[in-house]
Design an enzyme around this catalytic site. Structure first.
Site, PDB file in Angstrom:
ATOM      1  N   SER A   1      10.674 -17.673 -47.211  1.00 32.05           N
ATOM      2  CA  SER A   1       9.313 -18.182 -47.306  1.00 32.05           C
ATOM      3  C   SER A   1       9.382 -19.658 -47.664  1.00 32.05           C
ATOM      4  O   SER A   1      10.243 -20.081 -48.426  1.00 32.05           O
ATOM      5  CB  SER A   1       8.561 -17.413 -48.396  1.00 32.05           C
ATOM      6  OG  SER A   1       7.472 -18.179 -48.870  1.00 32.05           O
TER       7      SER A   1
ATOM      8  N   LYS B   1      11.410 -14.601 -51.573  1.00 28.94           N
ATOM      9  CA  LYS B   1      11.094 -13.778 -50.405  1.00 28.94           C
ATOM     10  C   LYS B   1      12.230 -13.679 -49.392  1.00 28.94           C
ATOM     11  O   LYS B   1      12.969 -14.607 -49.160  1.00 28.94           O
ATOM     12  CB  LYS B   1       9.871 -14.334 -49.647  1.00 28.94           C
ATOM     13  CG  LYS B   1       8.558 -14.243 -50.347  1.00 28.94           C
ATOM     14  CD  LYS B   1       8.049 -12.829 -50.591  1.00 28.94           C
ATOM     15  CE  LYS B   1       7.848 -12.016 -49.312  1.00 28.94           C
ATOM     16  NZ  LYS B   1       6.640 -12.428 -48.587  1.00 28.94           N
TER      17      LYS B   1
ATOM     18  N   ASN C   1      12.105 -12.019 -45.533  1.00 20.96           N
ATOM     19  CA  ASN C   1      11.122 -11.391 -44.642  1.00 20.96           C
ATOM     20  C   ASN C   1      11.768 -10.788 -43.391  1.00 20.96           C
ATOM     21  O   ASN C   1      12.708 -11.357 -42.849  1.00 20.96           O
ATOM     22  CB  ASN C   1      10.068 -12.417 -44.226  1.00 20.96           C
ATOM     23  CG  ASN C   1       9.227 -12.890 -45.409  1.00 20.96           C
ATOM     24  OD1 ASN C   1       8.976 -12.109 -46.328  1.00 20.96           O
ATOM     25  ND2 ASN C   1       8.832 -14.143 -45.391  1.00 20.96           N
TER      26      ASN C   1
ATOM     27  N   LYS D   1       3.981 -13.036 -10.841  1.00 21.90           N
ATOM     28  CA  LYS D   1       5.275 -13.485 -11.351  1.00 21.90           C
ATOM     29  C   LYS D   1       5.302 -13.815 -12.839  1.00 21.90           C
ATOM     30  O   LYS D   1       6.244 -13.450 -13.546  1.00 21.90           O
ATOM     31  CB  LYS D   1       5.758 -14.686 -10.522  1.00 21.90           C
ATOM     32  CG  LYS D   1       6.354 -14.236  -9.183  1.00 21.90           C
ATOM     33  CD  LYS D   1       6.619 -15.369  -8.245  1.00 21.90           C
ATOM     34  CE  LYS D   1       5.398 -15.773  -7.466  1.00 21.90           C
ATOM     35  NZ  LYS D   1       4.805 -14.695  -6.629  1.00 21.90           N
TER      36      LYS D   1
ATOM     37  N   TYR E   1      -1.892  -9.609   2.396  1.00 18.67           N
ATOM     38  CA  TYR E   1      -1.613 -10.588   1.356  1.00 18.67           C
ATOM     39  C   TYR E   1      -2.887 -11.316   0.937  1.00 18.67           C
ATOM     40  O   TYR E   1      -3.722 -11.667   1.757  1.00 18.67           O
ATOM     41  CB  TYR E   1      -0.577 -11.629   1.839  1.00 18.67           C
ATOM     42  CG  TYR E   1      -0.255 -12.662   0.771  1.00 18.67           C
ATOM     43  CD1 TYR E   1       0.698 -12.409  -0.204  1.00 18.67           C
ATOM     44  CD2 TYR E   1      -0.951 -13.872   0.721  1.00 18.67           C
ATOM     45  CE1 TYR E   1       0.964 -13.337  -1.207  1.00 18.67           C
ATOM     46  CE2 TYR E   1      -0.689 -14.808  -0.279  1.00 18.67           C
ATOM     47  CZ  TYR E   1       0.265 -14.533  -1.243  1.00 18.67           C
ATOM     48  OH  TYR E   1       0.524 -15.440  -2.239  1.00 18.67           O
TER      49      TYR E   1
ATOM     50  N   GLU F   1       9.190  -7.501 -37.384  1.00 18.66           N
ATOM     51  CA  GLU F   1       7.761  -7.759 -37.170  1.00 18.66           C
ATOM     52  C   GLU F   1       7.500  -8.244 -35.752  1.00 18.66           C
ATOM     53  O   GLU F   1       6.508  -7.868 -35.119  1.00 18.66           O
ATOM     54  CB  GLU F   1       7.260  -8.809 -38.166  1.00 18.66           C
ATOM     55  CG  GLU F   1       7.239  -8.315 -39.592  1.00 18.66           C
ATOM     56  CD  GLU F   1       6.978  -9.457 -40.558  1.00 18.66           C
ATOM     57  OE1 GLU F   1       5.802  -9.734 -40.843  1.00 18.66           O
ATOM     58  OE2 GLU F   1       7.942 -10.096 -41.015  1.00 18.66           O
TER      59      GLU F   1
ATOM     60  N   THR G   1       5.453  13.043 -42.160  1.00 22.97           N
ATOM     61  CA  THR G   1       4.353  13.203 -41.203  1.00 22.97           C
ATOM     62  C   THR G   1       3.152  12.597 -41.911  1.00 22.97           C
ATOM     63  O   THR G   1       3.052  12.692 -43.152  1.00 22.97           O
ATOM     64  CB  THR G   1       4.071  14.676 -40.852  1.00 22.97           C
ATOM     65  OG1 THR G   1       3.666  15.359 -42.037  1.00 22.97           O
ATOM     66  CG2 THR G   1       5.304  15.369 -40.278  1.00 22.97           C
ATOM     67  N   HIS G   2       2.286  11.957 -41.175  1.00 23.95           N
ATOM     68  CA  HIS G   2       1.152  11.220 -41.758  1.00 23.95           C
ATOM     69  C   HIS G   2       1.644  10.169 -42.755  1.00 23.95           C
ATOM     70  O   HIS G   2       0.913   9.794 -43.670  1.00 23.95           O
ATOM     71  CB  HIS G   2       0.164  12.166 -42.463  1.00 23.95           C
ATOM     72  CG  HIS G   2      -0.217  13.358 -41.640  1.00 23.95           C
ATOM     73  ND1 HIS G   2      -1.324  13.388 -40.823  1.00 23.95           N
ATOM     74  CD2 HIS G   2       0.392  14.564 -41.481  1.00 23.95           C
ATOM     75  CE1 HIS G   2      -1.396  14.561 -40.215  1.00 23.95           C
ATOM     76  NE2 HIS G   2      -0.348  15.290 -40.592  1.00 23.95           N
TER      77      HIS G   2
ATOM     78  N   SER H   1       2.899 -22.872  -7.358  1.00 24.06           N
ATOM     79  CA  SER H   1       3.574 -21.894  -8.228  1.00 24.06           C
ATOM     80  C   SER H   1       5.007 -22.310  -8.540  1.00 24.06           C
ATOM     81  O   SER H   1       5.739 -21.577  -9.197  1.00 24.06           O
ATOM     82  CB  SER H   1       3.552 -20.510  -7.570  1.00 24.06           C
ATOM     83  OG  SER H   1       4.122 -20.566  -6.276  1.00 24.06           O
TER      84      SER H   1
ATOM     85  N   GLN I   1      -0.073 -14.053  -6.236  1.00 23.87           N
ATOM     86  CA  GLN I   1       0.785 -15.035  -6.895  1.00 23.87           C
ATOM     87  C   GLN I   1       0.769 -14.829  -8.418  1.00 23.87           C
ATOM     88  O   GLN I   1       1.652 -15.304  -9.128  1.00 23.87           O
ATOM     89  CB  GLN I   1       0.319 -16.449  -6.534  1.00 23.87           C
ATOM     90  CG  GLN I   1       1.185 -17.546  -7.074  1.00 23.87           C
ATOM     91  CD  GLN I   1       0.923 -18.872  -6.376  1.00 23.87           C
ATOM     92  OE1 GLN I   1       1.400 -19.105  -5.282  1.00 23.87           O
ATOM     93  NE2 GLN I   1       0.126 -19.724  -7.006  1.00 23.87           N
TER      94      GLN I   1
HETATM   95  N1  ARG Z   1       3.690 -18.743  -3.829  1.00 25.68           N
HETATM   96  C1  ARG Z   1       3.184 -17.658  -3.074  1.00 25.68           C
HETATM   97  C2  ARG Z   1       3.139 -16.391  -3.948  1.00 25.68           C
HETATM   98  O1  ARG Z   1       3.698 -16.406  -4.960  1.00 25.68           O
HETATM   99  C3  ARG Z   1       4.046 -17.405  -1.879  1.00 25.68           C
HETATM  100  C4  ARG Z   1       3.335 -16.722  -0.765  1.00 25.68           C
HETATM  101  C5  ARG Z   1       2.348 -17.666  -0.152  1.00 25.68           C
HETATM  102  N2  ARG Z   1       1.732 -17.084   0.986  1.00 25.68           N
HETATM  103  C6  ARG Z   1       0.626 -17.567   1.519  1.00 25.68           C
HETATM  104  N3  ARG Z   1       0.137 -16.952   2.529  1.00 25.68           N
HETATM  105  N4  ARG Z   1       0.046 -18.642   1.033  1.00 25.68           N
HETATM  106  O2  ARG Z   1       2.517 -15.416  -3.609  1.00 25.68           O
END
Ligand code: ARG
Length: 460
Positions: free
Chosen positions: A277, A283, A285, A325, A317, A290, A155-156, A23, A322
């Site tokens: 454009s 144009k 835009n 994020k 956990y 948007e 309205t509408h 990650s 993961q």
């Molecule tokens: N990169 C992991 C996450 O974002 C960190 C936690 C990892 N924990 C584990 N028991 N492998 O969740």
């Protein structure tokens, strides 16, 4: 390259596992939070006697070095740096030797990552709430410039009754004030330290989770170690607050798209906040508006995606977590960009208030005022509605103007005709919270107070 768990394994990880599992590519942007958490952890280990003062100092010096390497881009990542936590610990150990190898005492990446992410959410919600405040201040300033200009209210998407432009702009401002509340509520609920929960069950070592929480400026510490490492409800709440904010921004965006068309002609966008454009030279835009509309889709996707990932996860956990994020970072980035661009667009666009008034001054806009005139004279509203509706139908059929029909009706007459004069319909909206100049002046004051109160909460 050795993994964090190499002791238990005879073989290293397969490339395909690493590619899926790592990650670092997205979580390295949490390096400041990760290092802040490590500093607090090390100070706590020293306080409770699990780390010699010299060792703690060596680790703190190494953490400072890692932070500046990461900040200035000189940090060298290696293949075994699976995530930001691994990378920081590996480098601290290179720099501080044996002392560095004691950094992870009593800690798991499970409580570590939850800590980092809560620190991230806390800061990001505060900053984004501040940016919403900037857009609200721009809307309030444009409402002040607009003075008593008015436009059709819909309205509408059919013309209904005229409203002050200031009233219309502040309608968006009030919706945004609730978004600020939600962002700050999400911040406050994220403000709980999970550090000290360990992998899932706490520790046999004499850790001090309260002291760590205080050191990191968290409002409190976790109550239950399993809950602390396994729940991402605080991320979901942040994503929801951002998604709903995105929905509000999309509505503002859609109105600007409509208003900038030749058919409406209510606004002219500044060149700096519109695009051309590649083929059609004439144009101009409204891309910012948007995209404000379009980005809401991915914000909603980020929210529903994470909810789906969390559904059915057993305690505590699981690696599925993961997946929290990327949607979080993406939603924060998306909202930040959208807010900045929308703010610039709203600050610089020009309102064509003549065009708005012309469009709002249809005599039919005052139809309800005619009915209310009859009500004031004692007629039941339902009957009055039918009387005026009949005149509107006749006028629309081309059998006389509404003013002539009203003049000729003895229940209405010349006093009622005066109600049809341009601008009257909006000036007559006098009830609290209504669209006319008297209540809108009061509303502006209340909105200014609201912005001040919210700025105080953002700062706290
Ligand atoms: N990169 C992991 C996450 O974002 C960190 C936690 C990892 N924990 C584990 N028991 N492998 O969740």
């Amino acid at each position: 390259m050795a993994t964090l768990w190499h002791g238990r394994f005879a073989e290293g990880p397969a490339e395909a596992l690493q590619a899926l599992n790592d990650s670092l590519g997205f979580d390295q942007r949490m390096f400041r939070e990760d290092i802040a958490g490590s500093r607090a952890h090390v100070r706590m280990l020293a306080r409770v006697g699990l780390l010699e003062a010299d060792d703690a100092d060596a680790v703190l010096v190494a953490l400072d070095a890692v932070e500046s390497e990461m900040a200035d881009g000189t940090f060298v990542f290696v293949d075994s740096d699976e995530d930001i936590h691994t990378a920081v610990e590996r480098r601290v150990t290179e720099l501080a030797g044996d002392a560095g190898a004691r950094l992870h005492t009593g800690r798991s990446r499970n409580d570590q990552v939850a800590t980092d992410l809560r620190l991230w959410v806390r800061r990001e919600m505060t900053e984004l709430a501040g940016l919403v405040g900037r857009l609200q201040a721009t809307l309030a300033a444009r409402a002040d410039d607009a003075d008593e200009a008015y436009l059709p209210g819909y309205t509408h998407l059919q013309q209904a009754q005229p409203v002050l432009l200031a009233h219309h702009l502040l309608a968006h401002g009030w919706a945004l004030s609730r978004d600020v509340d939600r962002l700050l509520d999400a911040r406050d609920r994220a403000d709980v330290s999970p550090l000290g929960a360990g992998a899932l069950a706490g520790s046999s070592l004499p850790l001090d989770p309260d002291g760590v929480a205080e050191d990191l400026g968290f409002a409190s510490r976790f109550e239950n170690s399993l809950d602390a490492v396994s729940d991402r409800d605080f991320v979901v709440e942040a994503l929801f607050a951002l998604a709903l904010l995105g929905v509000h921004l999309s509505r503002l965006g859609e109105e600007i798209v409509l208003w900038s068309t030749d058919e409406f002609g209510f606004v002219a966008l500044d060149d700096a906040f519109s695009t051309g454009s590649s083929m059609l030279p004439q144009k101009k835009n409204p891309d910012v508006a948007e995209l404000a509309r379009g980005k809401a889709g991915r914000l909603i996707g980020n929210l529903t995606g994470l909810l789906a990932s969390l559904k059915g996860l057993p305690l505590a956990y699981n690696k599925d977590l993961q997946e929290d994020k990327e949607p979080l970072f993406d939603s924060c980035d998306t909202v930040r960009l959208t807010l900045l661009a929308l703010d610039g667009m709203m600050a610089t666009l020009g309102f064509d208030t003549d065009r708005m008034a012309e469009s709002a001054d249809s005599p039919y806009a005052a139809a309800v005022d005619l009915a209310e005139f009859l009500v004031a004279a004692g007629m039941p509203f339902r009957e009055a509605h039918a009387v005026v509706g009949g005149h509107v139908r006749t006028a629309l059929a081309g059998d006389g103007s509404l003013a002539d029909l009203v003049a000729a009706d003895e229940r209405l007459g010349p006093e009622a005709v005066a109600l049809l004069a341009p601008g009257n319909a909006v000036r007559r909206r006098t009830t609290p919270g209504g669209a006319g100049p008297v209540p809108v002046a009061e509303q502006r004051r209340r909105f200014t107070d609201r912005l001040a109160a919210q700025a105080a909460r953002i700062g706290s």
